[in-house]
Design an enzyme around this catalytic site. Structure first.
Site, mmCIF file in Angstrom:
data_model
loop_
_atom_site.group_PDB
_atom_site.id
_atom_site.type_symbol
_atom_site.label_atom_id
_atom_site.label_comp_id
_atom_site.label_asym_id
_atom_site.label_seq_id
_atom_site.Cartn_x
_atom_site.Cartn_y
_atom_site.Cartn_z
ATOM 1 N N TYR A 1 0.813 -1.219 0.000
ATOM 2 C CA TYR A 1 0.000 0.000 0.000
ATOM 3 C C TYR A 1 0.841 1.260 0.000
ATOM 4 C CZ TYR A 1 -4.380 -2.376 0.659
ATOM 5 O OH TYR A 1 -5.493 -3.126 0.477
ATOM 6 N N ASP B 1 -2.446 -17.929 4.325
ATOM 7 C CA ASP B 1 -3.359 -18.819 3.591
ATOM 8 C C ASP B 1 -4.057 -19.763 4.559
ATOM 9 O OD1 ASP B 1 -0.803 -19.758 4.022
ATOM 10 O OD2 ASP B 1 -0.707 -20.983 2.205
ATOM 11 N N ASP C 1 -5.869 -5.965 5.370
ATOM 12 C CA ASP C 1 -7.018 -5.469 4.620
ATOM 13 C C ASP C 1 -7.961 -6.629 4.277
ATOM 14 O OD1 ASP C 1 -8.647 -3.782 3.197
ATOM 15 O OD2 ASP C 1 -7.463 -3.889 1.363
ATOM 16 N N LYS D 1 3.368 -14.331 5.468
ATOM 17 C CA LYS D 1 3.732 -15.381 4.512
ATOM 18 C C LYS D 1 5.266 -15.426 4.514
ATOM 19 C CE LYS D 1 2.337 -18.288 1.297
ATOM 20 N NZ LYS D 1 1.592 -19.501 1.629
#
Ligand code: NAD
Length: 359
Positions: free
Chosen positions: A124, A225, A249, A191
């Site tokens: 972002y 995930d 988000d 991740k």
């Protein structure tokens, strides 16, 4: 004590839900001197600027702001007034509680999650390079040289910066929030197995901060995930989730969905000594001026604001009144009725009045 607070009505349904929240907050008895400031289309019409300096000055002066949603004009080159406010004031922590209320349609019961999202960097940061531009080609050559990896020549590139500085302060925010508001566990979500130098740095930095809270607040790690699946299958195993910007988000919307959707999802953007409280939902322009939409998300953002102002008694009173009105299911907006076409649904103003009656 009287609080001075900046009030930004926003556009679309903004002014209606902000007015409903203002009335409910005032009805708790807390004394507030509102300073109205403009941003978005109204500000453009009046000052020729979507985000006038006066508005930012007002928030800096008063330290606290209640803000309605603001539409992002398409095709003006301006990314988003909402994002611009967060960046201009360095509101680095995005706080989104997701909580079940009896009477709200949802597949789940007793959801009580808090999402803490880093608000200032990651994908972002807005550092992007368009496909085909000379600077993109130049950058591609440099990246290929240093990484020894190939990038296809017709690629666009977005940069994902994650710093120790920003991670440390969001981690401290999350653990302090957990400590102050009685949350039992912090789960950091990344991740890090794939993006070792960005998510990996985020994780390593959070681990260091977590050590200072050992024995007081439980700490665990998850991959994003797997977390998406775990939240759908066993949401009650989690408490406070701490995430970098993009995952934050996405998973905060997932959590809002677990609790019953946008109509009841409050939020806050917080920096050092500054805070802007706003609903998660946008300006829903098709409902503008119809006195139809649900004011709950904005009113619950007001509850978060009251807690931030150390007005715990008023916050609890207002949250309880909201809970009762939703549980009764009578004086609620169309989206909280079993059938959205139910003619007994009330308007935004009337739902706020019912909440005030319960205070
Ligand atoms: P939105 O949240 O405005 O609306 C999507 C749908 O959700 C609506 O059509 C409506 O069905 C429902 N909804 C939203 N709020 C509701 C409420 N209070 N009560 C009942 N139903 C409600 O999302 P969008 O349509 O993607 O965005 C519209 C505009 O809002 C865009 O210009 C977008 O940029 C802006 N936006 C602003 C913010 C913000 O100010 N922080 C956040 C998101 C979107």
């Amino acid at each position: 004590m009287k609080h001075k607070i900046t009030l930004i009505p926003g556009d679309g349904i903004g002014p209606e839900v902000v007015e409903a929240a203002r009335r409910c907050i005032e009805a708790t008895g807390v004394k507030i001197d509102w300073e109205e400031a403009l941003a978005g289309q109204d500000a453009m019409d009046k000052f020729g600027d979507l985000l006038p300096a006066e508005t930012l000055e007002s928030i800096k002066r008063n330290k606290v702001c209640l803000k309605g949603p603001i539409s992002t004009p398409i095709g003006t080159g301006f990314r988003s007034v909402n994002v611009a406010i967060r960046h201009a004031l360095d509101l680095y922590a995005c706080l989104r509680p997701a909580k079940s209320y009896v009477g709200v349609k949802s597949y789940y019961k007793d959801i009580d999650l808090v999402v803490v999202r880093e608000n200032s960097e990651d994908l972002y940061a807005g550092i992007e390079f368009e496909e085909g531009k000379p600077e993109t080609k130049e950058l591609t050559v440099q990246i290929e040289k240093f990484s020894k990896k190939k990038i296809r020549p017709d690629s666009g590139i977005s940069i994902k910066p994650i710093s120790k500085f920003a991670t440390e302060r969001i981690a401290r925010f999350a653990f302090e929030y957990a400590k102050n508001f009685g949350r039992r566990k912090v789960t950091v979500v990344t991740k890090a197995n794939i993006m070792k130098f960005t998510d990996g740095l985020f994780l390593a930095t959070v681990r260091e901060v977590a050590k200072k809270y050992e024995g007081r607040i439980a700490f665990e790690e998850a991959l994003v995930d797997n977390m998406a699946m775990q939240l759908v299958q066993k949401p009650h195993n989690y408490d406070l989730l701490l995430l970098p910007n993009l995952y934050g988000d996405i998973l905060s919307d997932l959590c809002a969905g677990l609790a019953g959707g946008l109509g009841i999802a409050p939020g806050a953007n917080i920096g050092d000594g500054l805070a802007v409280f706003e609903a998660v939902h946008g300006s829903a322009p098709k409902y503008k001026g119809l006195n139809k939409v649900n004011p709950t998300a904005m009113i619950l953002s007001g509850v978060l604001m009251l807690r931030y102002l150390n007005e715990e008694e008023a916050a609890a009173k207002l949250e309880n009144a909201v809970r009762k009105v939703i549980a009764e299911g009578k004086s609620v907006t169309y989206d909280l009725k079993a059938d959205p076409k139910d003619p007994s649904a009330v308007g935004t103003r009337e739902m706020a009045s019912a909440i005030i009656l319960h205070l």
